[in-house]
Design a protein around this motif. Sequence first.
Motif, mmCIF file in Angstrom:
data_model
loop_
_atom_site.group_PDB
_atom_site.id
_atom_site.type_symbol
_atom_site.label_atom_id
_atom_site.label_comp_id
_atom_site.label_asym_id
_atom_site.label_seq_id
_atom_site.Cartn_x
_atom_site.Cartn_y
_atom_site.Cartn_z
ATOM 1 N N GLU A 130 -6.090 -3.795 2.460
ATOM 2 C CA GLU A 130 -7.305 -2.892 2.838
ATOM 3 C C GLU A 130 -8.471 -3.669 3.206
ATOM 4 O OE1 GLU A 130 -10.119 0.591 0.342
ATOM 5 O OE2 GLU A 130 -8.591 -0.644 -0.774
ATOM 6 N N GLU A 134 -10.461 -4.007 6.700
ATOM 7 C CA GLU A 134 -12.016 -4.146 7.203
ATOM 8 C C GLU A 134 -12.513 -5.180 8.013
ATOM 9 O OE1 GLU A 134 -16.083 -4.134 4.496
ATOM 10 O OE2 GLU A 134 -14.265 -3.938 3.451
ATOM 11 N N ARG A 254 -1.706 3.205 4.703
ATOM 12 C CA ARG A 254 -2.812 4.356 4.531
ATOM 13 C C ARG A 254 -4.178 3.463 4.390
ATOM 14 N NH1 ARG A 254 -0.261 9.154 4.740
ATOM 15 N NH2 ARG A 254 2.158 9.035 3.954
ATOM 16 N N GLU A 255 -4.170 2.737 3.577
ATOM 17 C CA GLU A 255 -5.539 2.141 3.121
ATOM 18 C C GLU A 255 -5.847 1.198 4.307
ATOM 19 O OE1 GLU A 255 -3.001 2.326 0.992
ATOM 20 O OE2 GLU A 255 -3.440 2.231 -1.050
ATOM 21 N N TYR A 256 -4.763 0.512 5.065
ATOM 22 C CA TYR A 256 -5.242 -0.242 6.127
ATOM 23 C C TYR A 256 -5.924 0.721 7.426
ATOM 24 C CZ TYR A 256 -4.792 -3.168 10.275
ATOM 25 O OH TYR A 256 -4.941 -4.065 11.361
ATOM 26 N N SER A 258 -6.975 3.582 7.274
ATOM 27 C CA SER A 258 -8.305 4.247 6.905
ATOM 28 C C SER A 258 -9.589 3.281 7.104
ATOM 29 C CB SER A 258 -8.304 4.659 5.443
ATOM 30 O OG SER A 258 -9.610 4.973 5.053
ATOM 31 N N LYS A 259 -9.232 2.117 6.931
ATOM 32 C CA LYS A 259 -10.204 1.084 7.167
ATOM 33 C C LYS A 259 -10.740 0.554 8.873
ATOM 34 C CE LYS A 259 -12.253 -0.312 3.142
ATOM 35 N NZ LYS A 259 -13.465 0.009 3.029
ATOM 36 N N GLY A 261 -10.104 3.043 10.915
ATOM 37 C CA GLY A 261 -10.618 4.177 11.344
ATOM 38 C C GLY A 261 -9.742 4.770 12.417
ATOM 39 N N THR A 263 -6.755 7.541 12.188
ATOM 40 C CA THR A 263 -6.130 8.720 11.591
ATOM 41 C C THR A 263 -5.102 9.569 12.222
ATOM 42 O OG1 THR A 263 -8.025 10.091 11.979
ATOM 43 C CG2 THR A 263 -8.144 8.952 9.694
ATOM 44 N N THR A 440 -8.604 2.053 19.091
ATOM 45 C CA THR A 440 -7.840 3.221 18.277
ATOM 46 C C THR A 440 -7.927 4.507 18.797
ATOM 47 O OG1 THR A 440 -9.969 3.248 17.278
ATOM 48 C CG2 THR A 440 -8.339 1.859 16.015
#
Length: 663
Positions: A130, A134, A254-256, A258-259, A261, A263, A440
Motif C-alpha cells: 500500500e 502511495e 485492492r490497497e495498491y 486504491s492508493k 487512484g 478503480t 490511470t
Amino acid sequence: MAGRLDGIPIISEKEKPEKPVFCINYVDKSYDPMEDFSIYSYGKWVKSHPVPEDKYVYDASTELMEWNNFILGKILESCARNSQNPAERALGDFYISIMDVDGIEKNGFKPVSRFMEIIDRIDSKNNIIETFGEFNTMGISGLFSFDSMPDEKNSSVYACYLNQDGLSLPNRDYYFDDSFKEIRAQYINHIKNMFILYGFDDKTSENMGNTVLKIETSLALKSRSPVELRDPDKNYNRFQFNDIEKEFPGLRHREYFSKIGLTGLDYIIIGQPEFFRDLDSIIQQYTLDDWKIYMKWNVLNSAAPFLFGDVEMEHFDFFQRKLLGQQLPAKRWKKAVSIIDSFMGEALGKIYVEKQFGEDSKRRMDDMIEDLKEVFIERINNLSWMGRETKEKALEKFSKFRAKVGYPSKYIDYSSIKISQDRLFENIINCNKFELERETKRIGKPVDKELWEMTPPTVNAYFSPTDNEIVFPAGILQPPFFDPEMDDAVNYGATGATIAHEISHGFDDEGRKYDLNGNLNDWWTPEDDKAFTEKAQSVVDLYNSIEALPGIHVNGALTLGENIADIGGVSIAFEALERRLKKNPELRKVIDGYTPEQRFFMGWAQSWRTNVKDEALKWQILNDVHSPEKIRAEIPAYVNPNFQHTFTGLSNNNLKYREIIIW
C-alpha cells in the motif's frame, strides 16, 4: 520578469557544439572495407572525437543530441528570462528550479523527509505494498511497476499492466554472476555512503547496504532475464480483477490500486505471474525493519539526481562512473534540458518544432517512405520461404501500416501541473503525479492514436506493434541522419535504412506476432512459422559469434529483433535507392570519388560512428536489445550481397560473413 535568471549562469555561445554531418574526410583508407568497414568509413572521426569526460559514449546520435540540447537550452533560457505565455513560463520556472544549485543545497534532505516519516510510521508488513502504491504516484520506484498501454490482444483500448521491478542494478544477472562480484561490493558501499550522508553511522549504514542487496537478490531470483522479457506472448497474462486475490494472495492489489487512484478495473495484465506469486513469501522472508530500510533506499535512490551536490555526486559515482565509465557529470544546463524533456517534453518540443523543423524535410521523408514501402511489398510477394496464405495476411497487415513524421498532431497539455522556481523535487513529484493520473484515467478507454511515445526533439525513432506504425521525431531528421542538402545515396543509407529498419520491426521475431490491428494473434501457418524461426536462428548464431570485448560476445537472442531490422533495413533501402537511380539516371553521379552505392553503405556506417567506454559497452551487451554501434555499422553491410560488388577493386579479400537476409 526581469531578474528571473539572477545568479544562474547563462549558456555561452562558445558552448555551441560542432554541427554533425556526413563527411568523406572521416574515411580512413588505410583500412580494408571488407575487413573493417566501420573504421574504413569513419576511422578519422574516431581519432578526432574521443569520448568527452561528461559522456560514456560519443557517437552520431550523441553529436546530434548535443546540437539539439544547445537549441533546447537556449529555448529554456528564453522561457526563464521573459516569457508571458503560461506554458513557456512553466518551462522557465522548471529550468530555474534545476539551475538553482544554492537553493537545492540549502534544502538538503528536506524534500524527502515526509517519505521517511511515512516509512517510520508503518507498523505492519500488510502496509508495505500500500505504501509503495502511495510512493508510485510520486515517481518513487518499488517492488513492481504499473503502466497503462494498449491491450496487446485488444489494441483499441488501454489496459492496466503490472510488471516485475524492485532492482536497482541493471538486471537480475548482476546479483548472481561471478563477473559482477566487484560491482555488488561497490553497490553495497554506495548504499552505505548514501545512508551516511542521510545521517546514519558507519556500521548501521553498512548493515543497511547488506540488507538492501539481500532483498533485491531475492527479487532478482524470481525475475525474468532480459531475453525472457522480449517474448510478448509469455509476458501477456490476463487475469480478471476478482480472481487476483486467489491467484496472487500477497499482492494486496485492492490497497495498491486504491492508493494510485485506480478503480473499476475488470482485468489486469500481469507480465510475470511467477514473480507476483512469490511476492508474499519474499515479504515474509524479511523483517518489517528490513523492509523499511529497503523502502528508504528506494526513496533516496529515486530522489538522488534531484537533491544536493554530495548526494547527486554519490549517485553519479556509482551509476555513471562505475557502471558506465563516465568521468564527469554533464553541465547543469544540459541536465536541465534532459529533465524537462523527460517530464514536460511535448511543451518544450512544440517550441522546438516551431523554431527548427522545416516542412521540406517532412515532404522528402514522406517520399522516401513511399519508395521503401513499394520495395517491402514486392519483397513479401517474392519471398521463396513464405506460403501464399501467410503472404496475403502479411500484405494485409502492411496495408494498415502508417508513418508519423516530425511532431504529433496534438500535444499533451501540462497546464495543470504546479511548477515552482524554488522546489525542484516538488516539481518532479508533481510531474509524476500528473503522468500517473493521465495513465490511470485512460484505462478502459479507446486508444488515442495521435499520441507519441517520444518527444519531438528526440534523436531516435520507433515502431509501435500495437499501433502498426513507425514514428520519426523532428530531432532525428537532421545531419548526419537526414540532410536535405545531401545526395540521395547518403540519405537512403542513413535515414532510408533506418526507416526500413523500423518497418522491418513489424515483421521481426516480436513484431510478426501482432496482426494487422496490432493484436497479439498467431496469423502464421505452422510451416511459415518454422521457416522464419530457422532463418532467425541463423541471425542469432551469427551475432553470438561476434566478440565485442575480449571474452564477451554479443547476445544474439537479446538483440535478435534489432539485428533482423538492421539487416532488412539496409537491404530494402539499398534496393529503393537503386530503383530511384534507375528512374532518375541524372542522379547517378560519382561524388568525392565514390559511387552512389558506395556512398549509401558509407552513409549507413557513418550514422553508427562511435567511441565508447569499455564499461558502457559491457553494460550495453548485457542489457541493451541493440548490438554495439560498430557491429551495426558492419554486419548489415557484410551480409548484403550488393556490398562486395559495391566495393570491388578496393579489396582482394573475401567477405567474412555469408548472406543472411530475411526480408
